[in-house]
Design an enzyme around this catalytic site. Structure first.
Site, PDB file in Angstrom:
ATOM      1  N   ARG A  42       0.688  -1.196   0.107  1.00 18.03           N
ATOM      2  CA  ARG A  42      -0.129   0.161  -0.280  1.00 18.03           C
ATOM      3  C   ARG A  42       1.053   1.381   0.174  1.00 18.03           C
ATOM      4  O   ARG A  42       0.695   2.754  -0.820  1.00 18.03           O
ATOM      5  CB  ARG A  42      -0.461   0.367   1.430  1.00 18.03           C
TER       6      ARG A  42
ATOM      7  N   TYR B  38      -6.736  -0.062  -7.125  1.00 17.62           N
ATOM      8  CA  TYR B  38      -5.621  -1.487  -6.353  1.00 17.62           C
ATOM      9  C   TYR B  38      -4.506  -0.928  -5.115  1.00 17.62           C
ATOM     10  O   TYR B  38      -5.051  -0.542  -4.754  1.00 17.62           O
ATOM     11  CB  TYR B  38      -4.784  -2.321  -7.472  1.00 17.62           C
ATOM     12  N   GLU B  39      -4.682  -2.610  -4.143  1.00 12.28           N
ATOM     13  CA  GLU B  39      -3.954  -2.595  -3.236  1.00 12.28           C
ATOM     14  C   GLU B  39      -5.323  -2.203  -2.236  1.00 12.28           C
ATOM     15  O   GLU B  39      -4.628  -1.567  -0.875  1.00 12.28           O
ATOM     16  CB  GLU B  39      -2.887  -2.324  -3.193  1.00 12.28           C
ATOM     17  N   GLY B  40      -6.357  -2.508  -2.411  1.00 15.93           N
ATOM     18  CA  GLY B  40      -7.104  -1.952  -1.538  1.00 15.93           C
ATOM     19  C   GLY B  40      -7.714  -0.552  -1.891  1.00 15.93           C
ATOM     20  O   GLY B  40      -6.969   0.251  -1.717  1.00 15.93           O
TER      21      GLY B  40
ATOM     22  N   GLN C 142      -9.201   2.726   2.234  1.00 18.70           N
ATOM     23  CA  GLN C 142      -8.146   2.906   2.370  1.00 18.70           C
ATOM     24  C   GLN C 142      -9.088   4.314   4.204  1.00 18.70           C
ATOM     25  O   GLN C 142      -8.527   3.938   5.122  1.00 18.70           O
ATOM     26  CB  GLN C 142      -6.878   3.634   2.038  1.00 18.70           C
TER      27      GLN C 142
END
Lengths: 592, 592
Positions: free
Chosen positions: B302, B442-444, B449
């Site tokens: 992240r 992406y990556e959450g 977040q």
């Protein structure tokens, strides 16, 4: 896929932007609600069923150039033919030349639908209608007789040729030259770039409106003349005959609107080898006064581009909303069904969707109100006419810049709502973002619009007109306050605060201009335009809520007021307190 | 073309994010400023000279799939080979397995450079380093011995296999299954989508880390295990041997990062026909505890994605600044030279450029500060370690979401500064926007977040840790106030107001969570994260200004404070007063 929101559009036209009152007052003769509804319904059907399917194929295939000829994507020629057969091109066109002479409001509403369905499709006819307007207002009777009927019907299309490599925002720098041929016609020589629909196979002729300089022209913008240059010269029967010496030498590879051919046009380079070089053209209006003629079409083109912003935002909202109701992930307290919750139940997704919806509707309201002012100006006389003309002039840069910024922001939020699928081209959400990104740039960048608003529109009516407008918005806020209804939450307070911010910054900027501090005014132009638009948009959503007391509209008005209007205070600070630090910090930007 | 801003990066690391103090205190052994500068300089040279030229060809050619094999764009394989020969992949890698064991701050700084030069290039090694970290922390000694050295050197690359069509943000829904083979290994069956660098020709092996369920696994996220599944099984000498039953069945066509292969991966479908079906894998960590292992790599991933936001913003700013100094249009009062003024002299263009610059630097400062916390946690013990671990956890979602939003916004402003040229692909400005758009997803997603920040990070240290952090930022604001210098304008007042907004909203959200009103907290998560980041970013720019008293840094600090910080008040209103109207208005979003 996009479905034209016919009812929402009709509501915004009638109850927010003023069409109902105008119809009731008989401003548009015997035009009534029934006919308005019928036209909107039929346009919605056409946009949904016949234009929307063009979007993906247009994006993928794009317009293609070979041997100076541009081929449009599969199906586009047929759809365009069908579209003009439906009479859509001539909706606002002058009746004298076969148009239906309907109000601009209807033209703008249907334009929204074509652009939602496919912005690349909606763009071409916009240019044609601009050409119609410029010719109708400024051209000789001979030129009108020769060209207008075909342009109004859409059998031929029109273009605007302004930009050259060294002359974009600054038209004073343009170099394309025109020579008097001695027979009343002219010969044009030069290169134009970024010419939208400059070449294609949709129509039997293309009518270029071209800015150029005569040899004895004064320097700067007062030495520019406007010419009509057809792709095919007309024969004695008025039909397209010999090829003129104007050719497309290249197409741009663009981020979006791939089906809209963006052409480099070469005038008078001798491509038509059977004649002396020089593209044959005819003067529109007077020599050296071309820019005034061009501005006629540019103003309306600016509103039309604003509609593109609204249109893409609407399409992006519809797509994201459908996805959010379909896609399931995780749990949500508001969802009591089986399995994972549709993501529309997650508050953060709701915030994105409501922001999209509220911004789209506010931008639409501003743009339609601008169209309403244009219509009222055209049917009014004397001071009323001047009032409405000022109103249209005031709102045009706001409609253009705010709505196109909204188009980009809403399309980007739409990508976000789709999660990973939003980044995949097949989904179509990214395509809307790619298309939307040009609208803040062309027809005068949004920075230029903001400067226009501050330096040319705030002084209208000795600086009073803008306050007339703010007063009207204030009346809406007062009406909300007078209701004293819990359903509106803090809407009235937020609106009054935003309108107060607008008044204060307006006075502040007018004072700066009076004091000759134009750089400080220019530094605040962009945040000022956004402040203006947010305050106006909030008031329009309130007007929509007040119109019928619908719970959904009240809730959206409240969402806008309580969630989006707070930005105006920050924008006010930026306008009134940001210029000094900008000036200091900007020193580091300039290369040695 | 991008030139790595080595001095700016070094300054931000040392004087804003705390590297200098840590070096001076000997926190990183004998690592000194000289070596840091040398590494940054060499990385900058490599990024500028060897990675940046890959960007355009990577975008145009893209990664191509044929017969389950992916070919990277021309020149990429050679550049990657050169890059790992330079030791760049192992910069932060464990020394035990051939890495250089340098601080995360340096890793993050160099990562910024690779991603500025080409985000699609920088992305692959990010995944590899995530795999290294997960293996190093959780894998058996045998697995480490077999795989880590090659992954640290970059001779092999790693992947993260989480997403399935029905399981994106919600990993509880994943279905890929694993079966015990009886010999300590497992067989994996299932389909994974959106697998970055899942297949390519850069390296001799690819090591997939795959989340799957065992037959007796509990439902939900507590029944997920993590497996290592190599593309090629290792032979007795530890070299890639037989092909494993994992194949790429498709590549996504994406808006951007075309050179990064986004793969659909099929596990255990019998493609390797000489064996029983089932992809051979080995367990990492314990059965059913895979998500905890995966989170190890996700947290750092992240931050790495946040760096992509900073990186694209930096590249977009450089490109726009160069264009604005080159392109001439119109007149500007600040320009006294011949002819038209470079557009960098127009105040509205300056506003865009300064907004880009200030946002980029603030996002960089937040991300580097997060890296600093990670480093301090790794060299600390006891309560200090816990403190720094909390700090890293607090800042990770802010760094990821704010920086990637900044990436999109700055890239979009970059397009705008270019005017019409910005929409033309050849210019490269649009390419940066296309690349940037994935990072908030992406990556959450950034919504995830924000929810992570509010629901998991605000409670850290019994809810006190966040106030420790705000207190540190307050000290910066106080230092500016104490200077009482006109050069800072209203910076101190604006900063104090923004930090006060941050404190108030933080307490408000903590209270909501205590009261069990989590939906209202979730509704405010996204505006809260932005408020947090703006307040922090403003303080970091002030810290930069205070560090050396440089006039340019003071001016930028002031620009940020007086032009961008005002947004925090609106964000506070949105968090504290926006949820009720959101809830009401959202009712209309849900399909019947």
């Amino acid at each position: 896929m996009y479905r034209a929101p016919v009812e929402e559009i009709a509501f915004a036209l009638k109850h927010v932007a003023g069409l109902k009152a105008a119809l009731d007052a008989g401003s548009f003769g015997d035009l009534g609600e029934d006919l308005v509804d019928a036209i909107l319904g039929e346009a919605g059907r056409f946009a949904t069923d016949e234009v929307a399917p063009l979007h993906e194929v247009g994006d993928k295939a794009g317009a293609r150039l070979k041997d100076a000829a541009v081929t449009m994507p599969p199906g586009w020629k047929e759809a365009y033919r069908h579209w003009i057969e439906g009479g859509w091109n001539g909706l606002n066109g002058p009746e004298e030349f076969g148009g239906q002479g309907l109000p601009t409001m209807l033209g703008v509403a249907t334009l929204e639908m074509w652009n939602s369905a496919s912005m690349a499709f909606g763009l071409g006819p916009t240019l044609t209608m601009g050409a119609v307007e410029a010719l109708d207002k400024h051209a000789s009777e001979d030129l009108k007789a020769a060209y207008l009927e075909k342009l109004v019907s859409g059998e031929w299309m029109g273009t605007m040729n302004l930009t050259e490599p060294q002359a974009g925002s600054d038209l004073a720098a343009l170099r394309t030259r025109a020579e008097r041929a001695g027979d009343g016609s002219y010969r044009i020589f030069g290169q134009k770039i970024f010419i939208t629909y400059g070449e294609h196979d949709l129509t039997g002729n293309i009518v270029h409106l071209v800015l150029a300089r005569l040899p004895d022209a004064p320097a700067g913008t007062r030495g520019i003349s406007l010419f009509l240059v057809p792709k095919y010269l007309l024969d004695d029967d008025g039909r397209p005959g010999a090829r003129n010496d104007v050719f497309c030498s290249g197409l741009e590879e663009k981020l979006g609107i791939h089906a809209s051919p963006t052409c480099t046009m070469i005038y008078g380079d001798g491509f038509a080898k059977d004649r002396e070089p020089g593209a044959v053209g005819w003067l529109i209006g007077e020599e050296h006064r071309g820019l005034a003629c061009m501005f006629t079409m540019m103003n309306n083109a600016r509103l039309a581009v604003g509609m593109q912003g609204v249109a893409v935002a609407e399409a992006a909202f519809q797509k994201a909303l459908a996805y959010a109701n379909d896609r399931r992930q995780g749990k949500a307290s508001g969802y009591s069904g089986e399995g994972m919750a549709p993501i529309v139940h997650h508050p953060d997704v709701q915030r994105n969707l409501l922001t999209m919806k509220a911004l789209t509707q506010s931008a639409r309201a501003i743009a339609y109100s601008c169209a309403h002012a244009i219509d009222m100006a055209s049917v009014s006389e004397g001071t009323a006419k001047a009032h409405w003309q000022d109103r249209a002039n005031l709102l045009t840069p706001v409609a253009k810049a705010f709505a196109t910024d909204v188009g980009v922001d809403v399309a980007s939020l739409g990508v976000q709502v789709h999660g990973g699928m939003g980044f995949i081209e097949e989904t179509g959400a990214a395509r809307l973002l790619r298309d939307a990104r040009i609208a803040p740039i062309y027809e005068g960048t949004n920075g230029i619009q903001a400067i226009d608003l501050v330096t040319r529109k705030l002084p209208l009516g000795n600086g009073d007109h803008v306050f007339d407008y703010v007063g009207e918005l204030d009346a809406v806020a007062n009406a909300v306050a007078a209701l004293n209804s819990d359903d509106y939450g803090r809407s009235a307070i937020c609106l009054e605060q935003a309108l107060d911010d607008l008044q204060q910054t307006t006075r502040f900027l007018q004072k700066l201009l009076e004091d000759g501090r134009s750089d400080d005014a220019l530094a605040g132009a962009t945040p000022y335009l956004r402040l203006f638009a947010l305050a106006a948009g909030g008031a329009y959503l309130a007007r929509a809520a007040l119109a019928e007391g619908d719970a959904g509209r009240i809730a959206l008005c409240r969402f806008f007021a309580e969630n989006l209007l707070g930005e105006t205070a920050a924008l006010k600070d930026r306008v009134t307190g940001g210029a000094a630090s900008l000036r200091e910090a900007a020193k580091a930007l300039v290369s040695a």
